[in-house]
Design an enzyme around this catalytic site. Sequence first.
Site, mmCIF file in Angstrom:
data_model
loop_
_atom_site.group_PDB
_atom_site.id
_atom_site.type_symbol
_atom_site.label_atom_id
_atom_site.label_comp_id
_atom_site.label_asym_id
_atom_site.label_seq_id
_atom_site.Cartn_x
_atom_site.Cartn_y
_atom_site.Cartn_z
ATOM 1 N N GLU A 55 44.028 -21.109 14.446
ATOM 2 C CA GLU A 55 43.854 -21.865 15.683
ATOM 3 C C GLU A 55 43.065 -23.117 15.324
ATOM 4 O O GLU A 55 42.356 -23.142 14.329
ATOM 5 C CB GLU A 55 43.066 -21.034 16.689
ATOM 6 C CG GLU A 55 41.547 -21.049 16.490
ATOM 7 C CD GLU A 55 41.055 -20.417 15.190
ATOM 8 O OE1 GLU A 55 41.760 -19.526 14.658
ATOM 9 O OE2 GLU A 55 39.993 -20.810 14.697
ATOM 10 N N LYS A 111 34.986 -27.283 7.128
ATOM 11 C CA LYS A 111 35.983 -26.229 7.354
ATOM 12 C C LYS A 111 36.704 -25.821 6.063
ATOM 13 O O LYS A 111 37.137 -24.678 5.927
ATOM 14 C CB LYS A 111 37.004 -26.694 8.391
ATOM 15 C CG LYS A 111 36.402 -27.046 9.751
ATOM 16 C CD LYS A 111 36.097 -25.818 10.570
ATOM 17 C CE LYS A 111 35.475 -26.181 11.913
ATOM 18 N NZ LYS A 111 35.075 -25.020 12.686
ATOM 19 N N SER A 122 28.459 -32.299 9.457
ATOM 20 C CA SER A 122 29.553 -31.350 9.221
ATOM 21 C C SER A 122 30.906 -31.997 8.953
ATOM 22 O O SER A 122 31.767 -31.401 8.320
ATOM 23 C CB SER A 122 29.671 -30.403 10.417
ATOM 24 O OG SER A 122 29.784 -31.136 11.621
HETATM 25 C C1 LIG Z 1 33.367 -31.690 12.026
HETATM 26 C C2 LIG Z 1 33.114 -30.445 12.811
HETATM 27 N N1 LIG Z 1 31.852 -30.027 12.978
HETATM 28 C C3 LIG Z 1 31.568 -28.909 13.680
HETATM 29 C C4 LIG Z 1 32.570 -28.165 14.273
HETATM 30 C C5 LIG Z 1 32.191 -26.956 15.077
HETATM 31 O O1 LIG Z 1 32.518 -25.757 14.468
HETATM 32 P P1 LIG Z 1 31.418 -24.783 13.880
HETATM 33 O O2 LIG Z 1 30.386 -24.605 14.953
HETATM 34 O O3 LIG Z 1 32.148 -23.548 13.552
HETATM 35 O O4 LIG Z 1 30.828 -25.445 12.675
HETATM 36 C C6 LIG Z 1 33.913 -28.554 14.125
HETATM 37 C C7 LIG Z 1 35.004 -27.770 14.710
HETATM 38 O O5 LIG Z 1 36.135 -28.128 14.753
HETATM 39 C C8 LIG Z 1 34.194 -29.729 13.374
HETATM 40 O O6 LIG Z 1 35.441 -30.175 13.208
#
Ligand SMILES: Cc1ncc(COP(=O)(O)O)c(C=O)c1O
Length: 386
Positions: free
Chosen positions: A105, A83, A371
């Site tokens: 948000e 993020k 992620s």
């Molecule tokens: C660690 C992590 N991975 C994935 C996501 C999912 O979001 P996005 O699909 O936008 O990557 C989030 C959302 O809060 C997150 O905190």
Amino acid sequence: MKGYYGQYGGQFVAETLIPALDELEEAFKAFKKNKAAKEELNRYLKDYAGRPTPLYLAKNLSNQLNINIYLKREDLLHSGAHKINNTLGQIILAKFMGKKRIIAETGAGQHGVATATAAALMGLECVIYMGEKDAERQRPNLLRMKLLGAEVRIVKKGSRTLKSAINEALRDWVKNIRTTHYLIGSVVGPYPFPQIVAYFQSVIGREARKQILSKQKSLPDAVIACVGGGSNAIGIFSGFLKDKTVKLYGVEAGGEGLELGKHSAALTKGRPGIMHGALSYLLQDDDGQVSLVHSISAGLDYPGVGPVHSFLKDSGRVKYGVCFDDEALEAFKMLSQLEGIIPALESSHALGYLIKNKEDFARKTVIVNLSGRGDKDLPILEGIYV
Ligand SMILES: Cc1ncc(COP(=O)(O)O)c(C=O)c1O
């Protein structure tokens, strides 16, 4: 058509928001051409956030599954998830527009923390909307946001999750449009937000492509990422979209099962509809009402998805599947114990999909986008493991 991916996307918003979206579109165009602004962003991404993130060959997991598995380590970034790529980008864009106040948000709280982090860094006032249910299950992130100086407004209406938090943030933006930038955290919302977030997350895919070519001298067979709104997924996919030999997999939350209300698999079980300013796959009941959703991971607990993924699904370029809560927990445990890496529950869905389909990926080279890290999920896991 401007702002569309095939039939998906657009600007389905109140007229009062159109001038703000136009202003944002113009600023974003200027930002992309502005060498100094881009250099500033790259400097913060490198020296502050910690880019490039490593592409790590997970040997123990690879041996166990008979798959050559690389992890793109977005969990190692400052504040713990991908993020931060987007919030640093949008904060610099907001400064560029002369905005003094940031609103956002958050679901899992990672976007809220990343926004509060970047706002603190740039000295901007910051208000974060978070659903009451998410605030309970992601307490560490709630505390982090407050420590970083953000005001957290807990949303007690509606689903008390990400969907309600976005509604409140949009309401705030309409009221304070002149002074405020709404820093959206995924590739959702009205145009130009999906484009802006995808642009700032594309660094993941650019790095991953270069890194795998340098380590393996060839492209991977597959890339897997979890999909909430879809920003980490489109970030890594964008590096490989043109490489037709690379199969791309987006993994949604199957929750407790594929009956309406028990999951948040918008692409797998939804149909096109309008929410939060855009047309995209959406979980709805027979009357077209947005459905309640569930996932063990707060960051995937959203009834919609970014319009780019709806387009990529229909075009067949990306295959979308699900991982259930229990499969994500199993993957979470496996990575923690085999590699000494505690993944976010969101990222565990991408791993869980790989594990349950391991025969299909046997002896292949696969990149999984990790992620984020799992510290934020400890309150959820406490009840399960301890
Ligand atoms: C660690 C992590 N991975 C994935 C996501 C999912 O979001 P996005 O699909 O936008 O990557 C989030 C959302 O809060 C997150 O905190």
